[in-house]
Write a protein that holds these residues in place. Structure first.
Motif, short mmCIF file in Angstrom:
data_model
loop_
_atom_site.label_atom_id
_atom_site.label_comp_id
_atom_site.label_asym_id
_atom_site.label_seq_id
_atom_site.Cartn_x
_atom_site.Cartn_y
_atom_site.Cartn_z
N GLY A 105 0.80 -1.21 0.00
CA GLY A 105 0.00 0.00 0.00
C GLY A 105 0.84 1.27 0.00
N VAL A 106 0.19 2.38 0.32
CA VAL A 106 0.84 3.70 0.32
C VAL A 106 0.60 4.36 1.67
N ILE A 107 1.67 4.77 2.32
CA ILE A 107 1.56 5.48 3.60
C ILE A 107 1.75 6.97 3.37
N GLY A 108 0.94 7.75 4.03
CA GLY A 108 1.14 9.19 4.04
C GLY A 108 1.83 9.58 5.33
N ILE A 109 2.85 10.41 5.24
CA ILE A 109 3.57 10.87 6.42
C ILE A 109 3.73 12.38 6.34
N MET A 110 3.34 13.07 7.41
CA MET A 110 3.62 14.48 7.53
C MET A 110 4.86 14.63 8.40
N LYS A 111 5.92 15.14 7.84
CA LYS A 111 7.20 15.27 8.53
C LYS A 111 7.52 16.75 8.61
N ASN A 112 7.33 17.35 9.80
CA ASN A 112 7.30 18.79 9.95
C ASN A 112 6.24 19.34 9.00
N GLU A 113 6.57 20.20 8.06
CA GLU A 113 5.54 20.74 7.17
C GLU A 113 5.50 20.04 5.82
N LYS A 114 6.23 18.95 5.66
CA LYS A 114 6.33 18.27 4.37
C LYS A 114 5.54 16.96 4.39
N GLU A 115 4.68 16.77 3.37
CA GLU A 115 3.91 15.54 3.25
C GLU A 115 4.61 14.58 2.30
N ILE A 116 4.69 13.31 2.71
CA ILE A 116 5.34 12.26 1.94
C ILE A 116 4.33 11.16 1.65
N ALA A 117 4.31 10.65 0.43
CA ALA A 117 3.54 9.45 0.08
C ALA A 117 4.56 8.38 -0.28
N ALA A 118 4.62 7.30 0.50
CA ALA A 118 5.70 6.32 0.33
C ALA A 118 5.15 4.92 0.15
N THR A 119 5.91 4.11 -0.61
CA THR A 119 5.60 2.70 -0.83
C THR A 119 6.81 1.87 -0.43
N LYS A 120 6.73 0.56 -0.65
CA LYS A 120 7.85 -0.31 -0.27
C LYS A 120 9.11 0.01 -1.06
N GLU A 121 8.96 0.60 -2.25
CA GLU A 121 10.12 0.95 -3.05
C GLU A 121 10.95 2.07 -2.41
N THR A 165 11.02 15.58 15.77
CA THR A 165 10.33 15.97 14.54
C THR A 165 8.82 15.87 14.71
N ARG A 166 8.10 16.92 14.34
CA ARG A 166 6.64 16.84 14.33
C ARG A 166 6.22 15.94 13.17
N HIS A 167 5.36 14.97 13.45
CA HIS A 167 4.97 14.05 12.38
C HIS A 167 3.66 13.34 12.72
N ARG A 168 3.05 12.82 11.71
CA ARG A 168 1.92 11.90 11.84
C ARG A 168 1.89 11.03 10.59
N PHE A 169 1.08 9.97 10.60
CA PHE A 169 1.00 9.09 9.44
C PHE A 169 -0.42 8.55 9.30
N TRP A 170 -0.73 8.08 8.08
CA TRP A 170 -2.06 7.59 7.78
C TRP A 170 -2.00 6.78 6.49
N ALA A 171 -3.09 6.09 6.16
CA ALA A 171 -3.20 5.41 4.88
C ALA A 171 -3.48 6.46 3.82
N HIS A 172 -2.55 6.64 2.91
CA HIS A 172 -2.66 7.72 1.92
C HIS A 172 -3.87 7.50 1.01
N SER A 173 -4.47 8.58 0.56
CA SER A 173 -5.68 8.49 -0.26
C SER A 173 -5.45 7.79 -1.59
N SER A 174 -4.20 7.71 -2.03
CA SER A 174 -3.91 7.05 -3.31
C SER A 174 -3.87 5.53 -3.20
N THR A 175 -3.86 4.99 -1.97
CA THR A 175 -3.78 3.54 -1.83
C THR A 175 -5.12 2.91 -2.17
N THR A 176 -5.09 1.73 -2.77
CA THR A 176 -6.31 1.00 -3.13
C THR A 176 -6.33 -0.39 -2.51
#
Length: 220
Positions: free
Chosen positions: A81-97, A107-118
């Motif tokens: 799948g795809v994880i969304g991570i907010m790292k300070n003010e930057k949003e990251i969409a990451a996969t296993k690659e 570091t201020r951060h949070r994470f969630w299941a990114h909207s692009s994941t299916t």
């Protein structure tokens, strides 16, 4: 001991579900599964599976709010799948690659299941250094998750003060989206955790029903 006036001020679960010996636990609303594992090099890790067919996950709400670990660096490794991570003010969409993602201490951060994941989001997460006191570890996750699930099952709203106490005891704290000096943020969270949550409301830093007795507890 909890007094009646404390229960009146801040209701809490009348019964806690024993999960201290369970190798895996379930998040509130059945949104995610947490499996506690031990890697070949001895590190404890948690494999989280956030279920795509769950509305909480699809709404991006199965991860924690914005927070800071001030003693440890946190690592994520996506398996599916795809994880969304907010790292300070930057949003990251990451996969296993993308390999291992690092969130440095402070570091201020949070994470969630990114909207692009299916599909289900599956990833491993851990923090280092390990085996230090008052750290982000397995027992923190057991208490944090077990408490919130018991509240949901018993139709209670989780107390923000209990969550702050559980977090602060594990060197973790919620943070606003704007920058604040770390010392000030820690001072505010300390007051909320130990003056209000513990001293006034009678909450605890951990509960025997949720907590494994040994600090190194992940399953082989």
């Amino acid at each position: 001991m909890v007094y009646r006036w404390q229960l009146w001020l801040s209701p809490r679960p009348v019964k806690r579900t024993p999960i201290s010996s369970e190798p895996r636990i379930v998040q509130a609303h059945d949104a995610a599964l947490f499996e506690f594992l031990k890697e070949d090099d001895g590190r404890w890790v948690v494999r989280e599976t956030h279920h795509f067919n769950n509305k909480v996950v699809r709404d991006g709400l199965s991860g924690p709010p914005l927070h800071i670990h001030w003693l440890q660096t946190e690592y994520f490794k996506v398996e599916k799948g795809v994880i969304g991570i907010m790292k300070n003010e930057k949003e990251i969409a990451a996969t296993k690659e993308d390999g291992i993602l690092e969130i440095p201490a402070g570091t201020r951060h949070r994470f969630w299941a990114h909207s692009s994941t299916t599909e289900d989001l599956v990833f491993k997460v851990w923090a280092e250094p390990q085996d230090i006191d008052h750290s982000f570890d397995e027992n923190f996750l057991r208490n944090f998750t077990g408490y919130q699930r018991d509240c949901q099952v018993q139709n209670l709203k989780p107390s923000p003060f209990q969550l702050i106490l559980l977090s602060y005891n594990s060197s973790t704290m919620g943070t606003p989206p704007f920058w604040m000096p770390l010392w000030l943020l820690k001072a505010v969270n300390y007051i909320l955790a130990f003056w209000i949550a513990k001293a006034l409301l009678g909450y605890q830093e951990n509960y025997i029903e949720y907590t494994r007795p040994n600090k190194t507890t992940a399953q082989d």
